[in-house]
Enzyme design. Sequence first.
Site, mmCIF file in Angstrom:
data_model
loop_
_atom_site.group_PDB
_atom_site.id
_atom_site.type_symbol
_atom_site.label_atom_id
_atom_site.label_comp_id
_atom_site.label_asym_id
_atom_site.label_seq_id
_atom_site.Cartn_x
_atom_site.Cartn_y
_atom_site.Cartn_z
ATOM 1 N N HIS A 169 -7.062 -6.763 0.275
ATOM 2 C CA HIS A 169 -5.926 -5.839 0.334
ATOM 3 C C HIS A 169 -4.933 -6.165 1.443
ATOM 4 C CE1 HIS A 169 -3.950 -1.975 -0.473
ATOM 5 N NE2 HIS A 169 -3.870 -1.800 0.831
ATOM 6 N N CYS B 70 0.828 -1.206 0.000
ATOM 7 C CA CYS B 70 0.000 0.000 0.000
ATOM 8 C C CYS B 70 0.868 1.264 0.000
ATOM 9 C CB CYS B 70 -0.958 -0.067 1.179
ATOM 10 S SG CYS B 70 -2.329 1.102 1.088
ATOM 11 N N ASP C 165 -9.498 -6.473 -3.998
ATOM 12 C CA ASP C 165 -8.947 -5.320 -3.292
ATOM 13 C C ASP C 165 -9.969 -4.183 -3.342
ATOM 14 O OD1 ASP C 165 -7.470 -3.174 -2.314
ATOM 15 O OD2 ASP C 165 -5.620 -3.809 -3.298
#
Length: 429
Positions: free
Chosen positions: A368, A239, A334
């Site tokens: 995610h 991320c 995600d």
Amino acid sequence: MWRPHKPSEKGGEKMSSQVRLKLLPSIKCMFDEPIQVKVAGLRPRQVVSMRAKLTDDKGVVFSSSATYRANGNGEVDLKRDPSLGGSYIGVEPMGLLCSMRPLTMHKIYLKTNAINPQVVKFSVHEEEGRLLAEMTNERLLMRDGVTRVPVNEGNICGVLFTPPGKGPFPAVLDLPTSVSEARPSLLANKGFVVLSMAVYNKKGENSTETHLDHFEEAMNFLKQQPKVGSKGVGIMSRCKGANIGLSLAAFVPGVEAIVCINACNANVVTPLYYKKQQILSSLLFDESKFIPTESGAIIIKDALEDPLAEKNKGSLIPIERAKTHFLFAAVEDDLNWDSKAYMDEMVVRLKHHGKENFETVFYPGAGHMLEPPYAPHCPSSFNAGVGKRVLWGGEPKAHIAAEIHLWKKIQDFFKTHLSCDATQNKAKL
């Protein structure tokens, strides 16, 4: 033949009446290792509730439960028998651990101090709820001899984990979004010197800008450690941490290998500075595209602006400049952003520049928040980048499988691409 005995290191067992709960091969294990949960002494075909419960380092309680039917011998084996209902359904040997959910919604499991093991209480109950047996599982994050040293100097705020032995060892800079010690400590167990430095840490960079110099400082500190023998460092990221990791690889010499989990190909949220100059503009979220849900968390997947749009070209990370090996991991479910599309765009960019220094892995159904295996899966929590609670996505069974596969893949990748020179180590000493 089953016999009652005191809990031991070679498999724990605790009696309540004639029911016995066993955790194999031991009541103590490493955090990222599976255990086998078995029950004996039940009535043939008896239906029972299996439960698990833990409290994380922030005081958040997580729990799970599943319904099982004993076989004709009055036994339940989670490796063999399917859950009939509860937190998960079907045969899931580690389902009680991975399906845990917080009692307070939108909380993420956090291990902020790896010295203490994670304690999980397993129990067996009659359908009416009466306790039949229980057993405690200690899940260790640091093997014997691994050291943990907090680092708070200059612009570095993090924790250094070092394996036992003389070394030399390869070095990895871990860039979690928020402070968490599970991943770096478990990686140190595998023979890496790991410095973990959170993107959002207590030193609190100005929320309007990010400085790459601070993370270059962490890289240099890591390379100077006496047990480190690698010429460069590896980077472990996901991320926003991957934004920083990719930028280090592109702008700062010495990154040999980088793992990017669910990364964006552009710099997001805050502009990036290096040596007092802005080097990347910021790709922003369009809040009008946030989708609210009944849970109180939002879906932001389609709210990030298009990094390939002309106005956003200044946010694209020039990864083709990097002299490094890339491992890109992306998932299908995600809900933070379209990590698969961004991974594909980065591959196209590298190929366009004649680069073949990358490999990719894609996980259908996973979400995610990929972590080392056997932690409670996080479907929603606070997103520091947007300042709101968000859904992260992930179908539990697929997500668990992805974490198990990726964790092994990461270790193999770093062992393959991080050089380690004993003569360099001697020169430091």
